[in-house]
Enzyme design. Structure first.
Site, PDB file in Angstrom:
ATOM      1  N   ASP A 181      36.482  29.848  37.080  1.00 17.08           N
ATOM      2  CA  ASP A 181      37.176  29.325  35.901  1.00 17.08           C
ATOM      3  C   ASP A 181      38.129  28.179  36.225  1.00 17.08           C
ATOM      4  O   ASP A 181      39.141  28.001  35.555  1.00 17.08           O
ATOM      5  CB  ASP A 181      37.951  30.448  35.178  1.00 17.08           C
ATOM      6  CG  ASP A 181      37.103  31.657  34.930  1.00 17.08           C
ATOM      7  OD1 ASP A 181      35.940  31.484  34.516  1.00 17.08           O
ATOM      8  OD2 ASP A 181      37.572  32.780  35.169  1.00 17.08           O
ATOM      9  N   GLU A 182      37.813  27.386  37.237  1.00 19.12           N
ATOM     10  CA  GLU A 182      38.680  26.250  37.586  1.00 19.12           C
ATOM     11  C   GLU A 182      38.422  25.059  36.671  1.00 19.12           C
ATOM     12  O   GLU A 182      39.170  24.079  36.717  1.00 19.12           O
ATOM     13  CB  GLU A 182      38.428  25.792  39.046  1.00 19.12           C
ATOM     14  CG  GLU A 182      38.742  26.815  40.112  1.00 19.12           C
ATOM     15  CD  GLU A 182      37.526  27.663  40.438  1.00 19.12           C
ATOM     16  OE1 GLU A 182      36.506  27.571  39.718  1.00 19.12           O
ATOM     17  OE2 GLU A 182      37.593  28.429  41.405  1.00 19.12           O
ATOM     18  N   LYS A 225      35.032  23.898  36.429  1.00 18.06           N
ATOM     19  CA  LYS A 225      33.933  23.215  37.135  1.00 18.06           C
ATOM     20  C   LYS A 225      32.981  22.531  36.159  1.00 18.06           C
ATOM     21  O   LYS A 225      32.433  21.487  36.462  1.00 18.06           O
ATOM     22  CB  LYS A 225      33.143  24.205  37.996  1.00 18.06           C
ATOM     23  CG  LYS A 225      33.923  24.742  39.170  1.00 18.06           C
ATOM     24  CD  LYS A 225      33.106  25.707  39.977  1.00 18.06           C
ATOM     25  CE  LYS A 225      32.763  26.949  39.199  1.00 18.06           C
ATOM     26  NZ  LYS A 225      33.902  27.799  38.853  1.00 18.06           N
ATOM     27  N   GLY A 226      32.826  23.121  34.955  1.00 16.64           N
ATOM     28  CA  GLY A 226      31.919  22.533  33.957  1.00 16.64           C
ATOM     29  C   GLY A 226      32.304  21.088  33.683  1.00 16.64           C
ATOM     30  O   GLY A 226      31.448  20.205  33.624  1.00 16.64           O
ATOM     31  N   GLY A 241      30.633  31.193  33.404  1.00 19.04           N
ATOM     32  CA  GLY A 241      30.908  30.717  32.054  1.00 19.04           C
ATOM     33  C   GLY A 241      31.282  29.257  32.133  1.00 19.04           C
ATOM     34  O   GLY A 241      32.329  28.920  32.658  1.00 19.04           O
ATOM     35  N   HIS A 242      30.394  28.400  31.686  1.00 18.02           N
ATOM     36  CA  HIS A 242      30.689  26.966  31.746  1.00 18.02           C
ATOM     37  C   HIS A 242      30.835  26.437  30.326  1.00 18.02           C
ATOM     38  O   HIS A 242      29.960  26.641  29.498  1.00 18.02           O
ATOM     39  CB  HIS A 242      29.552  26.208  32.438  1.00 18.02           C
ATOM     40  CG  HIS A 242      29.497  26.445  33.911  1.00 18.02           C
ATOM     41  ND1 HIS A 242      28.610  25.808  34.737  1.00 18.02           N
ATOM     42  CD2 HIS A 242      30.235  27.228  34.710  1.00 18.02           C
ATOM     43  CE1 HIS A 242      28.806  26.211  35.974  1.00 18.02           C
ATOM     44  NE2 HIS A 242      29.784  27.084  35.981  1.00 18.02           N
ATOM     45  N   THR A 243      31.957  25.781  30.078  1.00 14.85           N
ATOM     46  CA  THR A 243      32.137  25.162  28.770  1.00 14.85           C
ATOM     47  C   THR A 243      32.004  23.654  28.949  1.00 14.85           C
ATOM     48  O   THR A 243      32.683  23.074  29.782  1.00 14.85           O
ATOM     49  CB  THR A 243      33.536  25.486  28.204  1.00 14.85           C
ATOM     50  OG1 THR A 243      33.696  26.899  28.237  1.00 14.85           O
ATOM     51  CG2 THR A 243      33.698  24.998  26.782  1.00 14.85           C
ATOM     52  N   GLN A 291      31.429  30.495  39.848  1.00 12.45           N
ATOM     53  CA  GLN A 291      32.535  31.315  40.376  1.00 12.45           C
ATOM     54  C   GLN A 291      33.392  30.497  41.360  1.00 12.45           C
ATOM     55  O   GLN A 291      33.441  29.284  41.252  1.00 12.45           O
ATOM     56  CB  GLN A 291      32.004  32.602  41.030  1.00 12.45           C
ATOM     57  CG  GLN A 291      31.425  33.606  40.028  1.00 12.45           C
ATOM     58  CD  GLN A 291      29.961  33.398  39.742  1.00 12.45           C
ATOM     59  OE1 GLN A 291      29.185  33.128  40.637  1.00 12.45           O
ATOM     60  NE2 GLN A 291      29.567  33.519  38.502  1.00 12.45           N
ATOM     61  N   THR A 342      33.165  37.161  28.839  1.00 17.96           N
ATOM     62  CA  THR A 342      33.595  38.478  28.361  1.00 17.96           C
ATOM     63  C   THR A 342      34.737  38.410  27.350  1.00 17.96           C
ATOM     64  O   THR A 342      35.057  39.427  26.715  1.00 17.96           O
ATOM     65  CB  THR A 342      34.082  39.328  29.545  1.00 17.96           C
ATOM     66  OG1 THR A 342      35.184  38.642  30.166  1.00 17.96           O
ATOM     67  CG2 THR A 342      32.993  39.550  30.581  1.00 17.96           C
ATOM     68  N   ARG A 398      42.723  36.220  30.978  1.00 15.01           N
ATOM     69  CA  ARG A 398      42.770  36.037  32.433  1.00 15.01           C
ATOM     70  C   ARG A 398      44.186  36.267  32.946  1.00 15.01           C
ATOM     71  O   ARG A 398      45.152  35.947  32.258  1.00 15.01           O
ATOM     72  CB  ARG A 398      42.324  34.617  32.800  1.00 15.01           C
ATOM     73  CG  ARG A 398      40.882  34.356  32.412  1.00 15.01           C
ATOM     74  CD  ARG A 398      40.462  32.927  32.728  1.00 15.01           C
ATOM     75  NE  ARG A 398      39.098  32.711  32.258  1.00 15.01           N
ATOM     76  CZ  ARG A 398      38.653  31.575  31.732  1.00 15.01           C
ATOM     77  NH1 ARG A 398      39.446  30.529  31.625  1.00 15.01           N
ATOM     78  NH2 ARG A 398      37.403  31.475  31.324  1.00 15.01           N
ATOM     79  N   HIS A 414      43.778  20.590  34.490  1.00 13.54           N
ATOM     80  CA  HIS A 414      44.729  21.396  33.715  1.00 13.54           C
ATOM     81  C   HIS A 414      46.187  21.011  33.956  1.00 13.54           C
ATOM     82  O   HIS A 414      47.071  21.830  33.702  1.00 13.54           O
ATOM     83  CB  HIS A 414      44.563  22.899  34.020  1.00 13.54           C
ATOM     84  CG  HIS A 414      43.265  23.500  33.536  1.00 13.54           C
ATOM     85  ND1 HIS A 414      42.050  23.111  34.021  1.00 13.54           N
ATOM     86  CD2 HIS A 414      43.004  24.454  32.616  1.00 13.54           C
ATOM     87  CE1 HIS A 414      41.088  23.803  33.427  1.00 13.54           C
ATOM     88  NE2 HIS A 414      41.648  24.626  32.560  1.00 13.54           N
ATOM     89  N   GLY A 438      42.761  17.290  30.068  1.00 11.76           N
ATOM     90  CA  GLY A 438      42.359  17.869  28.782  1.00 11.76           C
ATOM     91  C   GLY A 438      40.940  18.378  28.907  1.00 11.76           C
ATOM     92  O   GLY A 438      40.293  18.158  29.934  1.00 11.76           O
TER      93      GLY A 438
HETATM   94  P1  IMP Z   1      30.183  40.176  38.874  1.00 11.16           P
HETATM   95  O1  IMP Z   1      29.928  38.789  39.347  1.00 11.16           O
HETATM   96  O2  IMP Z   1      29.804  40.395  37.428  1.00 11.16           O
HETATM   97  O3  IMP Z   1      29.608  41.210  39.789  1.00 11.16           O
HETATM   98  O4  IMP Z   1      31.771  40.407  38.919  1.00 11.16           O
HETATM   99  C1  IMP Z   1      32.467  40.513  40.145  1.00 11.16           C
HETATM  100  C2  IMP Z   1      33.831  39.853  40.057  1.00 11.16           C
HETATM  101  O5  IMP Z   1      33.662  38.444  39.926  1.00 11.16           O
HETATM  102  C3  IMP Z   1      34.679  40.291  38.856  1.00 11.16           C
HETATM  103  O6  IMP Z   1      36.038  40.300  39.225  1.00 11.16           O
HETATM  104  C4  IMP Z   1      34.426  39.196  37.844  1.00 11.16           C
HETATM  105  O7  IMP Z   1      35.490  39.071  36.911  1.00 11.16           O
HETATM  106  C5  IMP Z   1      34.338  37.990  38.749  1.00 11.16           C
HETATM  107  N1  IMP Z   1      33.562  36.901  38.174  1.00 11.16           N
HETATM  108  C6  IMP Z   1      32.216  36.826  38.073  1.00 11.16           C
HETATM  109  N2  IMP Z   1      31.852  35.662  37.501  1.00 11.16           N
HETATM  110  C7  IMP Z   1      32.976  34.983  37.267  1.00 11.16           C
HETATM  111  C8  IMP Z   1      33.243  33.673  36.721  1.00 11.16           C
HETATM  112  O8  IMP Z   1      32.353  32.896  36.370  1.00 11.16           O
HETATM  113  N3  IMP Z   1      34.564  33.329  36.639  1.00 11.16           N
HETATM  114  C9  IMP Z   1      35.561  34.144  37.079  1.00 11.16           C
HETATM  115  N4  IMP Z   1      35.359  35.350  37.596  1.00 11.16           N
HETATM  116  C10 IMP Z   1      34.077  35.769  37.692  1.00 11.16           C
END
Ligand code: IMP
Length: 453
Positions: free
Chosen positions: A12-13, A15-16, A39-41, A224, A322, A326, A352, A439
């Site tokens: 969630d840095e 990267k998108g 999750g890429h926005t 990630q 999800t 955060r 940011h 931004g």
């Molecule tokens: P998993 O990848 O679903 O197995 O989750 C393992 C850990 O990685 C958990 O703490 C998730 O919240 C975290 N995680 C997985 N994908 C992301 C992401 O894209 N951004 C931030 N945390 C992530």
């Protein structure tokens, strides 16, 4: 050449945004690890696109490749493709035949295993961990197998009864269609047919090698971040793949000579966020159900609670996949030094900084203190990490300004105190700032250097 984008923190840095920026001159954008847990926005033409599996470059008309290091949920794949097509885009996507497939039993096991733990990881529940477990245990099913009915049936016949027994006998939980060989065979064979009809599968390394030989620019997009890397992160509170740059080789089929000859850009958020459990020494307050030992604010100051909520809301720090809030903390330099070394960053993008504007003071975790010793990087054990206290440095805050004007006018237009902050990060990591995000949109970026030149 190749440009590899790596998350320096906990995912969630932003990267998108970086991928979108540097993906512009690229012809091909590749994901090399992870699955639909990312999750890429991407904001493009005033439209917001949220993707969890497809490389974000597809929104801009690039060829998107899902590399062999990824785990693929075909349902998400086709849902995302169909959704983009409904919005008028024509995405071109190629999937590595060596990538592993996420099945419904992986997702169910992900949930059951989490529920069974006293100290859950806080996974995204997408079946990522169980699919990588099967890959390492050599009982996984790969994308190429979906196109070969005999292989698919053989592999399902071997693995599914084991999964059913685990769930029914060990976890004492009832099973359904997700553990039925015939049902799975029919559903996944149909996915295989669609992959074949659309000509989507490739031998990833050869495909990319040929594209590079033909002169194409290739961008590799890490999902990630470094601190949730299965080897280099806060194990066991990690994802099950390697977001770091070494995996850009193993997860794509391109060699270290190719990836290393290109640029490797670390994406840094100007503060730290974390989703899920695990140590986070610079955390400001806490989030119920995620921060270890957090007692709903009872052991945190009101000021810290307000500050964390402010940064979370200003930065939109809620999970793309999800929706979970955060955890929020100050920038953590030991994490960044570790990330820069593990992935050999040639440059960084810091984003940011607008979110922190308006604060009187901005803090940075400069180093850790562990067992009477100052540490500039992170300890290898998670228990050590959790025992670290932080040596903070204070920076004067910077005002909220019209960031679109800053983006237009360039680096010198960034408020002076923010530049001091950026230059500290650059000096500590001994690397160059390539861009500064001010931004959410691509235009809200101060470009300092072009990695393709
Ligand atoms: P998993 O990848 O679903 O197995 O989750 C393992 C850990 O990685 C958990 O703490 C998730 O919240 C975290 N995680 C997985 N994908 C992301 C992401 O894209 N951004 C931030 N945390 C992530």
């Amino acid at each position: 050449m190749t440009v590899t984008i790596v998350g320096s923190q906990l995912g969630d840095e932003g990267k998108g945004g970086a991928v979108d920026l540097y993906g512009e001159p690229a012809d091909v954008v590749v994901r090399y690890q992870g699955g639909d847990n990312a999750g890429h926005t991407v904001v493009f033409d005033d439209e917001e696109y949220k993707l969890s599996l497809l490389p974000s470059g597809v929104v801009r008309g690039k060829v998107g490749v899902i590399g062999n290091g990824c785990v693929v949920n075909p349902e998400t794949l086709f849902d995302e493709l169909d959704a983009l097509r409904e919005r008028g885009l024509e995405p071109t996507v190629r999937i590595a035949e060596r990538a592993h497939v996420i099945f419904p039993y992986h997702q169910i096991l992900d949930g059951i295993e989490e529920d069974d733990k006293d100290d859950p990881i806080g996974t995204t529940g997408r079946g990522i961990g169980p699919t990588y477990e099967d890959k390492a245990a050599r009982c996984g099913i790969r994308v190429g197998d979906l196109l070969d009915p005999d292989a698919l049936r053989d592999r399902l016949t071997y693995v599914v009864p084991k999964k059913r027994t685990t769930v029914e006998e060990f976890y004492e939980t009832k099973t359904d269609d997700a553990f039925d060989v015939d049902h799975l065979f029919e559903t996944y064979r149909a996915y295989g047919d669609r992959l074949a009809e659309e000509g989507m599968t490739v031998d990833c390394g050869s495909y990319l090698g040929e594209r590079i030989e033909d002169g194409d620019e290739v961008m590799l997009e890490g999902a990630q971040g470094t601190i949730i890397d299965v080897d280099h992160g806060t194990y066991p509170y990690v994802t099950s793949s390697n977001p770091t740059a070494g995996a850009a080789c193993t997860g794509s089929g391109l060699g270290p000579g190719v990836i290393g000859a290109g640029e490797i850009i670390g994406v840094v958020k100007a503060y730290t966020t974390r989703v899920g459990n695990g140590g986070m020494p610079t955390e400001i307050a806490g989030v119920e159900g995620q921060t270890p030992g957090y007692e709903g604010g009872a052991n945190t100051s009101e000021e810290d609670e307000k500050l964390a909520t402010y940064i979370r809301d200003e930065g939109g720090e809620y999970g793309t996949v999800t929706g979970r809030p955060r955890r929020v903390g100050w920038l953590d330099m030991p994490m960044l030094r570790h990330a820069a070394r593990v992935s050999s960053f040639t440059g960084i993008v810091v984003g940011h900084i607008d979110v922190l504007s308006g604060l009187d003071e901005v803090r940075v975790g400069h180093s850790y203190q562990l067992d009477g010793r100052e540490m500039e990087t992170v300890p290898p054990t998670t228990s050590g990490w959790e025992r670290c206290s932080v040596n903070f440095r204070q920076f004067d805050g910077w005002p909220d300004v019209d960031w679109s004007v800053v983006a237009r006018d360039g680096y010198e237009a960034i408020p002076e105190n923010a530049r001091t902050y950026l230059e500290y990060i650059q000096a500590e990591l001994d690397t160059s700032i390539y861009a500064v995000g001010v931004g959410p949109a691509r235009e809200d970026t101060v470009i300092v250097e072009d990695p393709y030149k």
